[in-house]
Design an enzyme around this catalytic site. Sequence first.
Site, PDB file in Angstrom:
ATOM      1  CG  HIS A 160      -0.784  -6.334   5.177  1.00 38.56           C
ATOM      2  ND1 HIS A 160      -0.977  -5.771   6.452  1.00 38.56           N
ATOM      3  CD2 HIS A 160      -1.913  -5.931   4.571  1.00 38.56           C
ATOM      4  CE1 HIS A 160      -2.186  -4.933   6.583  1.00 38.56           C
ATOM      5  NE2 HIS A 160      -2.615  -5.082   5.259  1.00 38.56           N
ATOM      6  CD  GLN A 214      -3.035  -1.148   2.276  1.00 39.99           C
ATOM      7  OE1 GLN A 214      -2.811  -1.768   3.381  1.00 39.99           O
ATOM      8  NE2 GLN A 214      -4.000  -0.342   2.179  1.00 39.99           N
ATOM      9  CG  ASP A 245       2.859   0.678 -11.303  1.00 40.01           C
ATOM     10  OD1 ASP A 245       2.529  -0.536 -10.517  1.00 40.01           O
ATOM     11  OD2 ASP A 245       2.517   0.929 -12.392  1.00 40.01           O
ATOM     12  CD  GLU A 290      -5.261  -3.063   9.520  1.00 38.73           C
ATOM     13  OE1 GLU A 290      -6.296  -2.726   8.942  1.00 38.73           O
ATOM     14  OE2 GLU A 290      -4.446  -3.779   8.847  1.00 38.73           O
ATOM     15  CE1 TYR A 321     -10.105  -0.001   9.470  1.00 35.09           C
ATOM     16  CE2 TYR A 321      -9.529  -2.269   9.502  1.00 35.09           C
ATOM     17  CZ  TYR A 321      -9.206  -1.080   9.356  1.00 35.09           C
ATOM     18  OH  TYR A 321      -7.822  -0.941   9.177  1.00 35.09           O
ATOM     19  CG  ASN A 329      -6.386  -5.946  11.651  1.00 34.85           C
ATOM     20  OD1 ASN A 329      -5.905  -5.723  12.697  1.00 34.85           O
ATOM     21  ND2 ASN A 329      -6.109  -6.006  10.413  1.00 34.85           N
ATOM     22  CG  ASN A 386      -3.492  -7.694   7.585  1.00 36.09           C
ATOM     23  OD1 ASN A 386      -3.876  -7.152   8.932  1.00 36.09           O
ATOM     24  ND2 ASN A 386      -4.215  -7.240   6.670  1.00 36.09           N
ATOM     25  CD  GLU A 387      -8.084  -6.899   7.706  1.00 36.98           C
ATOM     26  OE1 GLU A 387      -8.365  -7.121   6.545  1.00 36.98           O
ATOM     27  OE2 GLU A 387      -8.211  -6.024   8.324  1.00 36.98           O
ATOM     28  CG  HIS A 412       0.570  -3.818 -13.599  1.00 44.11           C
ATOM     29  ND1 HIS A 412       1.617  -4.380 -13.287  1.00 44.11           N
ATOM     30  CD2 HIS A 412       0.309  -2.654 -13.313  1.00 44.11           C
ATOM     31  CE1 HIS A 412       2.268  -3.379 -12.483  1.00 44.11           C
ATOM     32  NE2 HIS A 412       1.561  -2.265 -12.689  1.00 44.11           N
ATOM     33  NE  ARG A 453      -0.025  -4.932  11.563  1.00 41.68           N
ATOM     34  CZ  ARG A 453      -1.371  -5.363  10.846  1.00 41.68           C
ATOM     35  NH1 ARG A 453      -2.380  -4.719  11.189  1.00 41.68           N
ATOM     36  NH2 ARG A 453      -1.285  -6.452  10.123  1.00 41.68           N
TER      37      ARG A 453
HETATM   38  C1  NAG Z   1       8.746  -0.331 -14.105  1.00 41.32           C
HETATM   39  O1  NAG Z   1       7.470   0.196 -14.326  1.00 41.32           O
HETATM   40  C2  NAG Z   1       7.384   1.593 -14.651  1.00 41.32           C
HETATM   41  C3  NAG Z   1       5.858   1.755 -14.717  1.00 41.32           C
HETATM   42  O2  NAG Z   1       5.635   1.798 -13.542  1.00 41.32           O
HETATM   43  C4  NAG Z   1       7.739   1.390 -16.133  1.00 41.32           C
HETATM   44  O3  NAG Z   1       7.598   2.841 -16.674  1.00 41.32           O
HETATM   45  C5  NAG Z   1       9.467   1.143 -16.151  1.00 41.32           C
HETATM   46  O4  NAG Z   1       9.729   1.027 -17.488  1.00 41.32           O
HETATM   47  C6  NAG Z   1       9.506  -0.220 -15.527  1.00 41.32           C
HETATM   48  N1  NAG Z   1      11.099  -0.499 -15.410  1.00 41.32           N
HETATM   49  C7  NAG Z   1      11.606  -1.618 -15.793  1.00 41.32           C
HETATM   50  C8  NAG Z   1      12.833  -1.777 -15.524  1.00 41.32           C
HETATM   51  O5  NAG Z   1      10.958  -2.395 -16.320  1.00 41.32           O
END
Ligand code: NAG
Length: 505
Positions: free
Chosen positions: A141, A38, A71, A398, A331, A329, A185-186, A58, A96
């Site tokens: 997690h 996260q 990312d 949590e 909520y 945890n 976790n959970e 992705h 944590r």
């Molecule tokens: C890693 O991911 C990013 C997108 O988040 C991309 O732009 C980049 O080229 C990637 N790097 C490699 C080394 O694959």
Amino acid sequence: MAYWTTIIGLLALTQLGLAKYTKFPEGFTFGVATASHQIEGAWNVSGKSENVWDRLTHTRPWMIADGTNGDIACDSYNRYREDVEELVYLGVDFYRLSLSWARILPTGRIDYVNPDGIRYYNDLLNALAEQNIEPLVTLFHWDLPQALQDLGGWANPRMIDYFQDYADLCFREFGDRIKSWITFNEPYEICEDAYGDEKKAPAIDSHGVGNYLCSDTLLKAHAEVFHLYNETYRPVQNGNIMISINSIWYEPSDPADAEQVALAEIANQFKFGWFAHPIFSEEGGYPAIMIENVARQSAAEGLRIPRLQQFDDYWIDRIRGTSDILGINHYTTHLITGPGVDPIAKSPSWLKDIGAVTTMEVGGDSASEWLRIVPTGFANLLRWCKSSYNDPPIFITENGCSDRGELEDYNRIKYFNDYLTEILNVIYDDGVNVLGYTAWTLMDNFEWRAGFSERFGLYYVNITDPERPRTAKLSADYYKQLCATREIPQDDRFKDPALRVRTEL
Ligand SMILES: *[C@@H]1O[C@H](CO)[C@@H](O)[C@H](O)[C@H]1NC(C)=O
Ligand SMILES: *[C@@H]1O[C@H](CO)[C@@H](O)[C@H](O)[C@H]1NC(C)=O
Ligand SMILES: *[C@@H]1O[C@H](CO)[C@@H](O)[C@H](O)[C@H]1NC(C)=O
């Protein structure tokens, strides 16, 4: 005139929830939590491999509410020193955090240890040690290496060995600085949401089947790792190890309706008891009502073997008692309205197996549909845990509330105020043994399928700025004062101005 002023004043105090207790007992500790996927980002650098959340975001970005992913997230891989500065500002006793399995073991197995993964967590742990902040470390997690998911993930019993190897490495490399570990976790969210549904990655949606294969594996894996720590590492590292179980707490919609009361108990056994009963109950194993209900449903479905079966005596014994503390945890609370098949239940499914109709029409609003604000439900859950599991030591791992990222986050502060007050009520009035409290979460972060649309942070994070600047919300100051005084802050500045006006009438 004076009479009416008194009445209005009393109403206002009731509105504000005037608390009987405000001061926490000696030794009670406070912290905040995050999870690797996260916050870290750096999804594809320095040897880290793809995990199930990388794969989901992705390949199926439409499954994330705002199309975001992990990312970069809060870029904590590069900015962990800023995280530590925030922790210092808050004055917490502990932090944590969770370890990214795919950063440490890119294949998921111990045939190749990624040096950068070890380096990153060493740097973070050392930065925490410099500031006297205790790490509370979660091994898993939710960010399973995709390579292990390709072999079936938690539905594959061989995961018991892979998890044990990974845990062994973590205890060996990091355990000298870690006094508290969390295995999973959970577990409910891992098994039900990710294998029995598509609410979490890898979104297998094998409802009524994959969820129970997962729980068999996960509970055994947890037990093996507990025993590994207990026998091999505890004698030298002197830490403790626990599991963190999430509850949606179920209550009857009409407390006078005996059938609803009985169904709420069944629902709590299915939700919390599914993972708590095998570990914390005196007799061990899955709750009897789960085994009964699933057997009855499975027979009606024409199955030769029930979708969930009781563990054999070896495993009942091996799993029972394998957590030093009950990590909770919590909520929210939902309601049970009556018997039958919930209209949203798939067939077969965990929800259909319960045999009750649920509703979320209760309590106050947050930014998350599922998160209804019902502070008294927390007290009822804690009392239930004390009586169901022989008065275990409990750690709140949590608790928190979502909004859209407001800096003057009065709704979050009121949530903390009211939920913390319920903890004090059960400590002092019912003798529930609660040892510590963890706010979810340090900063706004990648909230799984909600992306950044639901924010739980004490710090606001601007995710359109490449520097990922963090700004303290009003709740950060509230939490800072709580940590400094060990007392629930009563200051007017933490109260919603709309409520403040009423007290001034
Ligand atoms: C890693 O991911 C990013 C997108 O988040 C991309 O732009 C980049 O080229 C990637 N790097 C490699 C080394 O694959
Ligand atoms: C943990 O280890 C201690 C010391 O060997 C032992 O007495 C205890 O039974 C173990 N705990 C469990 C749950 O196996
Ligand atoms: C977030 O950062 C972007 C880019 O720096 C900036 O344009 C925007 O005003 C920032 N938003 C907030 C709420 O600070």
